[in-house]
Design a protein around this motif. Structure first.
Motif, short mmCIF file in Angstrom:
data_model
loop_
_atom_site.label_atom_id
_atom_site.label_comp_id
_atom_site.label_asym_id
_atom_site.label_seq_id
_atom_site.Cartn_x
_atom_site.Cartn_y
_atom_site.Cartn_z
N VAL A 1 0.91 -1.36 -0.07
CA VAL A 1 0.02 -0.02 0.11
C VAL A 1 1.00 1.27 -0.13
CG1 VAL A 1 -1.65 1.36 1.27
CG2 VAL A 1 -1.97 -1.08 1.11
N ARG A 2 1.79 1.34 0.75
CA ARG A 2 2.95 2.26 0.76
C ARG A 2 3.51 2.70 -0.51
NH1 ARG A 2 7.14 0.53 3.66
NH2 ARG A 2 8.07 -0.15 1.93
N ASN A 3 3.85 1.61 -1.16
CA ASN A 3 4.33 1.91 -2.28
C ASN A 3 3.51 2.26 -3.53
OD1 ASN A 3 7.10 1.03 -1.68
ND2 ASN A 3 6.89 -1.17 -2.36
N THR A 4 2.39 1.73 -3.19
CA THR A 4 1.22 2.09 -4.12
C THR A 4 1.15 3.71 -3.81
OG1 THR A 4 0.11 0.18 -4.17
CG2 THR A 4 -1.20 2.17 -4.93
N GLU A 5 1.13 4.26 -2.70
CA GLU A 5 0.82 5.77 -2.58
C GLU A 5 1.96 6.53 -3.25
OE1 GLU A 5 0.34 5.51 1.50
OE2 GLU A 5 -1.77 4.90 1.41
N LEU A 6 3.12 5.82 -3.20
CA LEU A 6 4.52 6.66 -3.54
C LEU A 6 4.63 6.89 -4.99
CD1 LEU A 6 6.87 5.64 -0.65
CD2 LEU A 6 5.66 7.88 -0.89
N LEU A 7 4.21 5.70 -5.55
CA LEU A 7 4.56 5.28 -7.09
C LEU A 7 3.59 5.40 -8.10
CD1 LEU A 7 7.06 2.49 -6.28
CD2 LEU A 7 7.76 4.98 -6.22
N SER A 8 2.64 5.61 -7.66
CA SER A 8 1.31 5.53 -8.55
C SER A 8 0.80 7.04 -8.88
CB SER A 8 0.03 4.94 -7.95
OG SER A 8 0.35 3.54 -7.53
N ALA A 9 0.41 7.05 -10.45
CA ALA A 9 -0.33 8.61 -10.63
C ALA A 9 -1.59 8.47 -10.19
CB ALA A 9 0.04 8.75 -12.14
N VAL A 10 -2.12 9.45 -9.71
CA VAL A 10 -3.68 9.46 -9.26
C VAL A 10 -4.54 10.52 -9.98
CG1 VAL A 10 -5.04 9.75 -7.25
CG2 VAL A 10 -2.87 8.91 -6.87
#
Length: 497
Positions: A94-103
């Protein structure tokens, strides 16, 4: 999975599953060594790309509200239950998703928090361990340093991660953090002094007591050399009656104790005999590093030992060796390094060196010391000091052994006509030094040519099974490629006075 009317992504997953099954059933005995290494590298890169895909899936699940619809309080819990992940692994994803995803936010798409890291992961160049190490460093950048410092750190750390291992990111991170706060005025020095201290807890029924606490860079600078001497394998072993506790017990004059694998100490010389005793004791030594440290402290505190009787370690007196540039000293910014691999602010270094003997090492534009020659095989203490200032530790790519654990090595072997001149000397720890040989699996050392990217540096040519092209490599573990404090956008150099 329903095979009828599959979407493109479902078809891709089926193809991926079929490819994995095919690979698992394929025999490996017919694969050559070079091809095997290439396959290992390719699968590692593909796995890293799939880590990026896992994050895309997490983002999509959260965007659709699947955790809420499943009746759980958080995406982490949703992943635990859906994918049977441990709490730590689910939280990391989840942390990597928050850091590495364009939203997507309406008509606007917010780029990833760590866009460069995301690009490197998608290209299969870095692992989740790299990402975690990068994030740990960036979290420690003081808010007062500003967003440009974060962008700079991400750029440097990601570039290193593409070539190095996660452990090296931590080392580079220390340098970057010190450059973002070069004189400690934001947080570092005050925080260090506030946290310093250690305690010995109450003894248990068996007499053992726990130790906990934090020590300052100054403490590390003055005490780590003691451990390098007394906690090396074979020394001060209470379980071995023949283990030496000092140079005197080895029967040698401490002034001749070089400790270098590259030294000419053969025959019946006292140094050769002492080395044989220590090497034999090291082979019998099965203690952990922590146990050796414990026993070294006891040895140091014995009445017959103390700081004045430590003798030499690898050709230099057991003492604190601090290296700093003239520019940093004059500007009171930047950092100083120790021979054991530690770092201090310039203010801390100046305080420790107040009553010390200074040495000035003049280096050329390529970072190499100027000519310093000797007509014998053994390097002089002055040459070792020069290498300590310039190289700081083992020069084999990826190795982080500091100067205190390194031998002086002839780049062109003495037996092959190599001179004991500073231009032909480098540092190599005992383990890496043993890998330099003319065999099929041996490494070779050279001086990088003037027309190379790193002229004058020590280049290590790997054996064919590591790099069939045998391209020379340079170690940046002790010299992360970070500019001076004033070179970081938005971070002016600060003075102590």
């Amino acid at each position: 999975m329903n095979s009828g009317g599959m979407t493109a992504i479902a078809q891709g997953v089926h193809a991926l599953d079929a490819a994995a099954e095919s690979l698992l059933e394929s025999p490996l005995f017919s694969v050559g060594d070079d091809e095997l290494i290439e396959v290992m590298q390719d699968i590692e890169a593909i796995t890293r790309k799939l880590d990026a895909m896992k994050q895309h899936l997490v983002l999509e699940a959260v965007t659709r509200g699947l955790p809420v619809r499943a009746g759980v309080k958080s995406p982490v819990r949703f992943l635990q239950e859906t994918l049977r992940l441990s709490p730590g692994e689910a939280a990391a994803r989840v942390r990597n998703t928050e850091l590495l995803s364009a939203v997507s936010e309406g008509t606007f798409t917010r780029p990833p928090v760590l866009a460069l890291v995301a690009q490197a992961q998608r290209a299969g160049e870095i692992s989740t361990d790299h990402i975690r190490a990068i994030h740990e460093v960036i979290k420690q950048i003081p808010a007062a340093a500003g967003p440009k410092a974060v962008d700079f750190a991400e750029e440097q750390l990601t570039a290193f991660a593409r070539e190095g291992d996660p452990k090296g990111i931590t080392t580079l991170g220390v340098r970057i953090l010190q450059y973002t706060d070069p004189d400690g005025s934001l947080t570092r020095d005050r925080d260090q002094q506030a946290r310093r201290g250690f305690t010995i807890g109450h003894a248990r029924a068996d007499g053992m007591a726990p130790v906990s606490g934090w020590v300052t860079p100054q403490f590390q600078a003055v005490f780590t050399p003691v451990l390098e001497k007394l906690a090396r394998p074979g020394m001060c072993n209470p379980d071995d009656p023949q283990s030496p506790w000092s140079a005197a017990e080895l029967g040698i004059d401490t002034a001749t104790d070089t400790g270098d694998q590259d030294s000419d100490v053969s025959g019946e010389s006292p140094v050769a005999a002492a080395r044989a005793v220590l090497e034999a004791a090291a082979k019998r030594d099965h203690r952990t590093a922590a146990q050796r440290n414990h026993d070294a402290v006891i040895a140091f505190l014995r009445p017959d030992m103390g700081p004045t009787r430590l003798g030499n370690h690898r050709g230099l007196p057991v003492s604190t060796v601090i290296t700093m540039t003239i520019n940093d000293l004059e500007q009171r910014t930047g950092m100083a390094t120790t021979a054991t691999g530690g770092t201090l602010s310039i203010a801390q270094a100046v305080e420790l060196a107040a009553n010390a003997t200074p040495y000035l090492v003049i280096i050329d534009a390529n970072g190499r010391p100027l000519h310093f020659a000797r007509g014998e095989r053994l390097a002089t203490p002055e040459q070792r000091l020069a290498l300590t200032a310039v190289e700081r530790g083992c020069t084999r790519p990826g190795c982080d052994a500091p100067a205190t654990r390194s031998a002086v090595h002839h780049i062109q072997e003495w037996a092959d006509g190599g001179e004991t001149d500073i231009e032909n000397l480098t540092f190599a720890c005992d383990a890496c030094h043993a890998q330099v040989n003319s065999g099929p699996n041996g490494w070779k050392t050279i001086v990088m040519p003037d027309d190379s990217e790193h002229p004058g540096k020590t280049g290590w040519i790997p054996p064919p099974h590591i790099d069939p092209a045998r391209r020379p490599r340079v170690n940046f573990r002790h010299h992360p490629r970070v500019p001076s404090p004033s070179g970081i956008p938005g971070i002016p150099a600060r003075r102590l006075c």
